[in-house]
Design a protein around this motif. Structure first.
Motif, mmCIF file in Angstrom:
data_model
loop_
_atom_site.group_PDB
_atom_site.id
_atom_site.type_symbol
_atom_site.label_atom_id
_atom_site.label_comp_id
_atom_site.label_asym_id
_atom_site.label_seq_id
_atom_site.Cartn_x
_atom_site.Cartn_y
_atom_site.Cartn_z
ATOM 1 N N ILE A 29 44.514 113.756 125.576
ATOM 2 C CA ILE A 29 44.442 112.676 126.407
ATOM 3 C C ILE A 29 43.431 111.583 125.944
ATOM 4 O O ILE A 29 43.740 110.439 125.591
ATOM 5 C CB ILE A 29 44.468 113.069 127.768
ATOM 6 C CG1 ILE A 29 45.529 113.793 128.288
ATOM 7 C CG2 ILE A 29 44.435 111.433 128.733
ATOM 8 C CD1 ILE A 29 45.409 114.280 129.783
ATOM 9 N N SER A 66 53.002 108.871 125.451
ATOM 10 C CA SER A 66 52.428 108.224 126.549
ATOM 11 C C SER A 66 51.397 108.869 127.085
ATOM 12 O O SER A 66 51.333 109.962 127.419
ATOM 13 C CB SER A 66 53.592 108.164 127.495
ATOM 14 O OG SER A 66 52.816 107.651 128.837
ATOM 15 N N THR A 67 50.076 108.466 127.419
ATOM 16 C CA THR A 67 49.159 108.915 127.859
ATOM 17 C C THR A 67 49.375 109.365 129.585
ATOM 18 O O THR A 67 48.845 110.445 130.053
ATOM 19 C CB THR A 67 47.756 108.240 127.905
ATOM 20 O OG1 THR A 67 47.834 106.991 128.358
ATOM 21 C CG2 THR A 67 47.329 107.992 126.722
ATOM 22 N N GLN A 68 49.979 108.529 130.148
ATOM 23 C CA GLN A 68 50.461 109.071 131.427
ATOM 24 C C GLN A 68 51.289 110.289 131.696
ATOM 25 O O GLN A 68 51.293 110.991 132.402
ATOM 26 C CB GLN A 68 51.263 107.561 132.283
ATOM 27 C CG GLN A 68 50.296 106.616 132.559
ATOM 28 C CD GLN A 68 50.846 105.366 133.157
ATOM 29 O OE1 GLN A 68 51.341 104.476 132.628
ATOM 30 N NE2 GLN A 68 51.312 105.763 134.547
ATOM 31 N N THR A 114 44.170 109.983 122.502
ATOM 32 C CA THR A 114 45.202 109.211 122.496
ATOM 33 C C THR A 114 44.865 107.819 122.999
ATOM 34 O O THR A 114 45.198 106.827 122.575
ATOM 35 C CB THR A 114 46.954 109.754 123.193
ATOM 36 O OG1 THR A 114 46.919 110.911 122.574
ATOM 37 C CG2 THR A 114 47.889 108.874 123.073
ATOM 38 N N LEU A 115 44.355 107.916 124.111
ATOM 39 C CA LEU A 115 43.917 106.522 124.915
ATOM 40 C C LEU A 115 43.041 105.799 124.028
ATOM 41 O O LEU A 115 43.201 104.549 124.065
ATOM 42 C CB LEU A 115 43.152 107.117 126.150
ATOM 43 C CG LEU A 115 42.729 106.060 127.367
ATOM 44 C CD1 LEU A 115 44.172 105.204 127.809
ATOM 45 C CD2 LEU A 115 42.206 106.684 128.690
ATOM 46 N N VAL A 142 43.774 107.005 134.029
ATOM 47 C CA VAL A 142 44.327 106.214 132.825
ATOM 48 C C VAL A 142 45.179 104.854 133.135
ATOM 49 O O VAL A 142 44.975 103.974 132.474
ATOM 50 C CB VAL A 142 45.046 107.070 132.013
ATOM 51 C CG1 VAL A 142 44.463 108.309 131.487
ATOM 52 C CG2 VAL A 142 46.421 107.481 133.012
ATOM 53 N N TYR A 156 41.261 113.611 133.514
ATOM 54 C CA TYR A 156 42.417 112.694 133.396
ATOM 55 C C TYR A 156 43.239 112.326 134.561
ATOM 56 O O TYR A 156 43.790 113.441 134.810
ATOM 57 C CB TYR A 156 42.805 112.170 132.149
ATOM 58 C CG TYR A 156 41.615 111.866 130.866
ATOM 59 C CD1 TYR A 156 41.283 110.488 130.652
ATOM 60 C CD2 TYR A 156 41.045 112.902 130.332
ATOM 61 C CE1 TYR A 156 40.281 110.339 129.885
ATOM 62 C CE2 TYR A 156 40.100 112.880 129.421
ATOM 63 C CZ TYR A 156 39.653 111.209 129.054
ATOM 64 O OH TYR A 156 38.876 111.071 128.277
ATOM 65 N N LEU A 178 51.187 112.599 129.178
ATOM 66 C CA LEU A 178 50.150 113.870 128.903
ATOM 67 C C LEU A 178 49.337 114.018 130.203
ATOM 68 O O LEU A 178 49.170 115.299 130.269
ATOM 69 C CB LEU A 178 49.083 113.056 127.923
ATOM 70 C CG LEU A 178 50.100 112.820 126.555
ATOM 71 C CD1 LEU A 178 48.925 112.278 125.476
ATOM 72 C CD2 LEU A 178 50.513 114.037 125.964
ATOM 73 N N TYR A 186 52.102 101.543 128.455
ATOM 74 C CA TYR A 186 50.897 101.273 127.859
ATOM 75 C C TYR A 186 50.575 99.630 128.045
ATOM 76 O O TYR A 186 49.625 99.225 127.561
ATOM 77 C CB TYR A 186 51.167 101.429 126.321
ATOM 78 C CG TYR A 186 50.536 102.767 126.098
ATOM 79 C CD1 TYR A 186 49.425 103.142 126.116
ATOM 80 C CD2 TYR A 186 51.591 103.758 125.554
ATOM 81 C CE1 TYR A 186 48.702 104.241 125.610
ATOM 82 C CE2 TYR A 186 51.050 104.823 124.992
ATOM 83 C CZ TYR A 186 49.930 105.273 125.218
ATOM 84 O OH TYR A 186 49.492 106.574 124.914
#
Length: 443
Positions: free
Chosen positions: A216, A202-204, A219-220, A9, A234, A206, A140
């Motif tokens: 994930i 935050s995807t990171q 959201t991304l 990601v 991911y 997640l 992000y």
């Protein structure tokens, strides 16, 4: 839709241009920081009206003025480990609700004690909001423009601090100080439903907390674009954290040098900034200028800092970030010494104040952009928030030191000149933050 086995990601965010949603997220974080700035600065504009209505001295009101800064420090220290465990969004929304609600309730305070307690609780929310906003947005932003865009976000704080002054001037005469506080609290509360709807997790975070791949991916794609391929797993290309507890990790051998460097730098920088911005009007007035001119000259320090933040952020994205920050601190020390040796009547005096603010506040904002890159996702919120929390004690020390030196009879030149020492120490400390293996691909 294409499917791949694994997707990083962080690399995905770095390798794509900013999406419209990422720009929207920058605007939302700018607005959150602006409302934070409003509520931090609000009591300074209301103190004369409150002390007059309640018939108390300025010294007695000092309890109220110091309550929020203490809350800010504690709020920052508390929020990091919670954010690293439960998520950036949950803690950010809770912080906004906290400072909005208690700021509104301040309008119903009936005495110094109740107002002090409510300002302390407001400070807890304010202290939690800033580092969480910084961490969330940094996760992000593409690395190539991260420092510049975080600096843009932080200009919202100065804007909010300025706007509350204009708002107080418009509301106070007809509606009183209570209404100003209620409005200051109502604004973030009114915005909260929109933040809940629009601000993503935050995807990171997640990925680090092993959320389902579908969550994930959703959201991304929402934030970075719908053409991102579906992945079975991911990942986040970061160094593993050896200590499970974020607070222990910061002071472990893995991160200790970086952590102590950040704390020392931020503490010293805020000590200088708060002593100058808090006591410069008094120093200039005592040196012979009218208070109106002293206030206008001091405002140039904040103006210079706003512009300096953008310059420092821009060059951090194009050179070694901690060397850019160190250069700015050294520049600040130089202009502070020039300021100490000049006369307040000099035509260059105001320019030197502007340049000192440009360097010192620019470097300090640069620290906010630099800190997220020093830690992996698992401990990032704790690392950023604890730097801000420790730094708050620098701001308290700066305000106290200024009063102590003036009480001891120190003159304008001596008080100003001594500030070159912590400014230089800040530069030395940030150079020591050689991240080596600790430095991550992202903040």
């Amino acid at each position: 839709m294409n499917t791949v086995q694994s997707l990083d990601v962080r690399a995905t965010i770095n390798g794509r241009p900013m999406s419209g949603y990422q720009w929207l997220l920058l605007v939302l974080c700018f607005l959150i920081v602006a409302t934070d700035g409003m509520d931090v600065a609000i009591m300074g504009f209301l103190a004369p009206a409150i002390t007059k209505e309640w018939g108390i001295s300025k010294a007695a009101f000092g309890v109220v003025m110091s309550a929020a800064p203490i809350g800010l420090a504690i709020g920052a220290l508390l929020v990091g480990p919670l954010s690293d465990r439960y998520g950036r969004k949950k803690l950010l929304m809770s912080a906004i609700f906290c400072f909005g609600l208690f700021s509104l309730l301040c309008g119903f305070a009936t005495d110094v004690i109740s107002l002090s307690v409510l300002r302390f609780l407001t400070g807890l929310g304010l202290g939690a909001a800033m580092p969480t906003t910084t961490t969330l947005l940094s996760e992000y932003l593409p690395e190539k423009s991260r420092s510049t865009l975080l600096a843009v976000m932080f200009t919202g704080f100065n804007l909010g601090s300025a706007l509350v002054g204009f708002g107080a001037a418009a509301i106070l005469p007809d509606h009183g100080w209570r209404t100003v506080l209620m409005v200051g609290g109502a604004i973030p509360l009114a915005c909260l439903p929109f933040y809940l709807w629009l601000v993503p997790e935050s995807t990171q975070f997640l990925v680090t907390r092993k959320f389902p791949a579908e969550r994930i991916a959703r959201t991304l794609r929402r934030v970075c674009g719908g053409d991102i391929p579906q992945a079975e797993t991911y990942t986040n290309s970061e160094q593993a954290v050896k200590e499970a507890a974020p607070a222990k990790a910061l002071l472990s051998g893995q991160f200790r040098k970086t952590t102590l460097s950040l704390w020392a730098t931020y503490f010293m920088g805020l000590l200088v900034i708060y002593l100058l911005s808090g006591w410069l009007p008094t120093l200039i007035k005592d040196a012979g200028l009218p208070i109106e001119r002293a206030a206008n000259i001091t405002a140039l320090f904040q103006l210079g800092g706003t512009v300096g933040a953008l310059f420092v952020g821009y060059f951090m994205d194009r050179w070694v970030p901690n060397k850019v920050i160190a250069t700015a601190y050294i520049g600040g020390a130089a202009f502070i010494l020039m300021l100490a040796s000049s006369s307040v009547e000099s035509s260059l005096f105001a320019v030197l104040v502007l340049l000192a603010g440009f360097c010192m506040s620019g470097a300090q904002t640069g620290m906010n952009a630099f800190a997220p890159s020093c830690y992996p996702t698992a401990v990032r919120a704790t690392g950023v928030s604890w730097m801000l929390g420790i730094g708050r004690f620098g701001s308290i020390s700066g305000s106290f030191l200024g009063g102590m030196l003036l009480t001891m009879g120190w003159g304008f030149s001596a008080v100003i000149a001594i500030l070159a020492i912590p400014a230089t120490l800040a530069a030395i400390a940030i150079i020591a933050a050689t991240l080596g293996k600790q430095r991550q691909v992202l903040a």
